[in-house]
Scaffold this motif. Structure first.
Motif, PDB file in Angstrom:
ATOM      1  N   PHE A   1      40.581  42.291  -6.478  1.00  0.00           N
ATOM      2  CA  PHE A   1      40.383  41.193  -6.633  1.00  0.00           C
ATOM      3  C   PHE A   1      41.563  40.938  -8.373  1.00  0.00           C
ATOM      4  N   THR A   2      41.956  39.578  -7.543  1.00  0.00           N
ATOM      5  CA  THR A   2      42.891  38.942  -9.336  1.00  0.00           C
ATOM      6  C   THR A   2      42.076  37.475  -8.686  1.00  0.00           C
ATOM      7  N   VAL A   3      42.021  37.157 -10.079  1.00  0.00           N
ATOM      8  CA  VAL A   3      41.678  35.250 -10.374  1.00  0.00           C
ATOM      9  C   VAL A   3      43.164  35.073 -11.900  1.00  0.00           C
ATOM     10  N   PRO A   4      43.548  33.801 -10.556  1.00  0.00           N
ATOM     11  CA  PRO A   4      45.132  33.683 -11.227  1.00  0.00           C
ATOM     12  C   PRO A   4      43.897  32.071 -12.314  1.00  0.00           C
ATOM     13  N   VAL A   5      44.303  32.285 -13.208  1.00  0.00           N
ATOM     14  CA  VAL A   5      44.437  31.274 -14.881  1.00  0.00           C
ATOM     15  C   VAL A   5      45.537  30.641 -15.077  1.00  0.00           C
ATOM     16  N   PHE A   6      44.845  29.195 -15.855  1.00  0.00           N
ATOM     17  CA  PHE A   6      46.071  28.653 -15.608  1.00  0.00           C
ATOM     18  C   PHE A   6      45.893  28.362 -17.322  1.00  0.00           C
ATOM     19  N   ALA A   7      46.564  27.624 -17.388  1.00  0.00           N
ATOM     20  CA  ALA A   7      46.806  26.367 -18.762  1.00  0.00           C
ATOM     21  C   ALA A   7      47.885  25.161 -18.575  1.00  0.00           C
ATOM     22  N   GLN A   8      47.249  24.306 -18.915  1.00  0.00           N
ATOM     23  CA  GLN A   8      48.542  23.351 -18.866  1.00  0.00           C
ATOM     24  C   GLN A   8      48.374  22.279 -20.180  1.00  0.00           C
ATOM     25  N   VAL A   9      49.479  21.925 -20.720  1.00  0.00           N
ATOM     26  CA  VAL A   9      49.298  20.930 -22.234  1.00  0.00           C
ATOM     27  C   VAL A   9      50.287  19.455 -20.758  1.00  0.00           C
ATOM     28  N   ALA A  10      49.420  18.551 -21.313  1.00  0.00           N
ATOM     29  CA  ALA A  10      50.274  17.442 -21.057  1.00  0.00           C
ATOM     30  C   ALA A  10      50.129  16.141 -21.013  1.00  0.00           C
ATOM     31  N   ALA A  11      51.157  15.180 -21.394  1.00  0.00           N
ATOM     32  CA  ALA A  11      50.937  13.961 -22.202  1.00  0.00           C
ATOM     33  C   ALA A  11      51.381  12.714 -21.834  1.00  0.00           C
ATOM     34  N   ASN A  12      51.194  11.563 -22.084  1.00  0.00           N
ATOM     35  CA  ASN A  12      51.302  10.184 -20.764  1.00  0.00           C
ATOM     36  C   ASN A  12      51.485   9.357 -22.244  1.00  0.00           C
ATOM     37  N   PRO A  13      52.951   9.512 -22.159  1.00  0.00           N
ATOM     38  CA  PRO A  13      53.753   8.314 -23.016  1.00  0.00           C
ATOM     39  C   PRO A  13      53.551   6.683 -22.604  1.00  0.00           C
ATOM     40  N   CYS A  14      53.000   6.610 -22.053  1.00  0.00           N
ATOM     41  CA  CYS A  14      52.414   4.896 -22.193  1.00  0.00           C
ATOM     42  C   CYS A  14      50.938   4.340 -22.136  1.00  0.00           C
ATOM     43  N   THR A  15      49.897   5.441 -22.143  1.00  0.00           N
ATOM     44  CA  THR A  15      48.940   5.081 -23.281  1.00  0.00           C
ATOM     45  C   THR A  15      48.818   5.932 -24.671  1.00  0.00           C
ATOM     46  N   GLN A  16      49.877   7.140 -25.079  1.00  0.00           N
ATOM     47  CA  GLN A  16      50.298   7.643 -25.972  1.00  0.00           C
ATOM     48  C   GLN A  16      49.324   8.499 -26.440  1.00  0.00           C
ATOM     49  N   ASN A  17      48.374   9.428 -25.113  1.00  0.00           N
ATOM     50  CA  ASN A  17      47.371  10.361 -25.044  1.00  0.00           C
ATOM     51  C   ASN A  17      48.263  11.399 -24.857  1.00  0.00           C
ATOM     52  N   ALA A  18      47.010  12.413 -25.000  1.00  0.00           N
ATOM     53  CA  ALA A  18      48.328  13.677 -24.696  1.00  0.00           C
ATOM     54  C   ALA A  18      46.529  14.747 -24.365  1.00  0.00           C
ATOM     55  N   TYR A  19      46.525  16.010 -23.572  1.00  0.00           N
ATOM     56  CA  TYR A  19      45.446  16.833 -23.115  1.00  0.00           C
ATOM     57  C   TYR A  19      45.759  18.067 -22.820  1.00  0.00           C
ATOM     58  N   PHE A  20      45.493  18.349 -23.020  1.00  0.00           N
ATOM     59  CA  PHE A  20      45.750  20.512 -22.797  1.00  0.00           C
ATOM     60  C   PHE A  20      43.971  20.716 -22.204  1.00  0.00           C
ATOM     61  N   VAL A  21      44.012  21.422 -20.615  1.00  0.00           N
ATOM     62  CA  VAL A  21      43.449  21.914 -20.127  1.00  0.00           C
ATOM     63  C   VAL A  21      43.739  23.012 -19.212  1.00  0.00           C
ATOM     64  N   VAL A  22      42.268  23.876 -19.600  1.00  0.00           N
ATOM     65  CA  VAL A  22      42.312  24.787 -19.013  1.00  0.00           C
ATOM     66  C   VAL A  22      41.867  25.487 -17.762  1.00  0.00           C
ATOM     67  N   GLY A  23      41.912  26.351 -16.870  1.00  0.00           N
ATOM     68  CA  GLY A  23      41.499  26.910 -15.763  1.00  0.00           C
ATOM     69  C   GLY A  23      41.495  28.002 -14.828  1.00  0.00           C
ATOM     70  N   LEU A  24      40.848  27.785 -13.626  1.00  0.00           N
ATOM     71  CA  LEU A  24      40.663  29.176 -13.268  1.00  0.00           C
ATOM     72  C   LEU A  24      40.592  28.595 -11.148  1.00  0.00           C
ATOM     73  N   THR A  25      41.006  29.815 -10.833  1.00  0.00           N
ATOM     74  CA  THR A  25      40.845  29.218  -9.264  1.00  0.00           C
ATOM     75  C   THR A  25      40.384  30.879  -8.436  1.00  0.00           C
ATOM     76  N   LEU A  26      39.498  29.932  -8.009  1.00  0.00           N
ATOM     77  CA  LEU A  26      38.708  30.894  -7.191  1.00  0.00           C
ATOM     78  C   LEU A  26      38.944  30.772  -5.883  1.00  0.00           C
ATOM     79  N   ILE A  27      39.599  32.492  -4.894  1.00  0.00           N
ATOM     80  CA  ILE A  27      39.663  32.438  -3.745  1.00  0.00           C
ATOM     81  C   ILE A  27      39.442  33.256  -3.264  1.00  0.00           C
ATOM     82  N   PRO A  28      38.597  33.065  -2.203  1.00  0.00           N
ATOM     83  CA  PRO A  28      38.229  33.796  -1.099  1.00  0.00           C
ATOM     84  C   PRO A  28      38.280  35.398  -0.572  1.00  0.00           C
TER      85      PRO A  28
END
Length: 238
Positions: free
Chosen positions: A211-238
């Motif tokens: 059993f393994t769990v995919p873990v991800f991290a993402q940095v994102a930016a929206n130049p139009c609104t001048q916002n930036a985001y950092f997201v982490v998460g994981l995927t559960l697959i039976p």
């Protein structure tokens, strides 16, 4: 929004050009620290389940998002019918949001009136070039956006993704833009606007030998609104 169409894109990229003889079923769930979709912030921590079936390039997928922290966060339920032929993919998605501006204040799922629905119907077409994947999305019905005069516009979004491997992880670079003026994205765009620049890394974490769990991290930016985001998460697959 990690959205159902992006799942169909991923499936299209992973499938070979040969038709599958058996019906395939997909069951999974992402748990994310925040819900960022096409450069828009749609809420805090959420669980996002997926259920899909596919046969010989044709797929039907259900996808949802439900807030885990703030009950006021966006709730979403999407259905996508897609078809993949070689490197080409096409699809139609029915999005439903509980907080659609200008839609149904009672948040009724089976309300389809032209000027009082929370559904958005979107068509997309894309092609996987190998080194990059290009997708075009256009809202064609439902609560799909308007111009400053309140006239319906066919709100569109175009996105290019480039997958690559680096330091034992799978990476994806994304660039997305809104080509025409609409109030559907970011409240308002006057015309062409870059709304999503993102870099995502995914790596499998071994829990047990089986059993393994995919873990991800993402940095994102929206130049139009001048916002930036950092997201982490994981995927559960039976």
């Amino acid at each position: 929004m990690k959205k159902i169409v992006l799942f169909a894109m991923g499936m299209a990229m992973s499938m070979t050009t040969f038709a599958q003889d058996a019906v395939e079923t997909t069951i999974s769930a992402d748990v994310v620290s925040s819900y960022i979709w096409r450069g828009q912030d749609l809420g805090s921590a959420a669980i996002q389940p997926t259920l899909g079936v596919a046969y010989k390039g044709l797929s039907l997928t259900a996808w949802g998002s439900y807030g885990l922290v703030n009950p006021a966060d966006t709730k979403e339920f999407d259905l996508t019918l897609a078809y993949t032929l070689g490197n080409l993919n096409i699809g139609v998605t029915d999005y439903w949001f509980n907080q659609a501006i200008g839609g149904d204040p009672e948040n009724r799922y089976f309300m389809y009136e032209a000027h009082g629905t929370n559904h958005v119907f979107e068509a997309n077409i894309g092609y996987d070039f190998g080194v990059a994947n290009l997708q075009w999305f256009t809202n064609f019905a439902g609560n799909g956006g308007a111009d400053k005069d309140g006239k319906r516009v066919y709100s569109s979004y175009v996105e290019a993704t480039v997958p690559f491997k680096l330091a034992t992880a799978d990476w994806t670079a994304t660039a997305g833009a809104v080509p025409f003026a609409t109030d559907f994205y970011n409240g308002w765009t006057n015309g062409f606007a870059v709304t999503n620049l993102a870099l995502k890394a995914t790596k499998d974490v071994k829990i047990t030998d089986a059993f393994t769990v995919p873990v991800f991290a993402q940095v994102a930016a929206n130049p139009c609104t001048q916002n930036a985001y950092f997201v982490v998460g994981l995927t559960l697959i039976p």
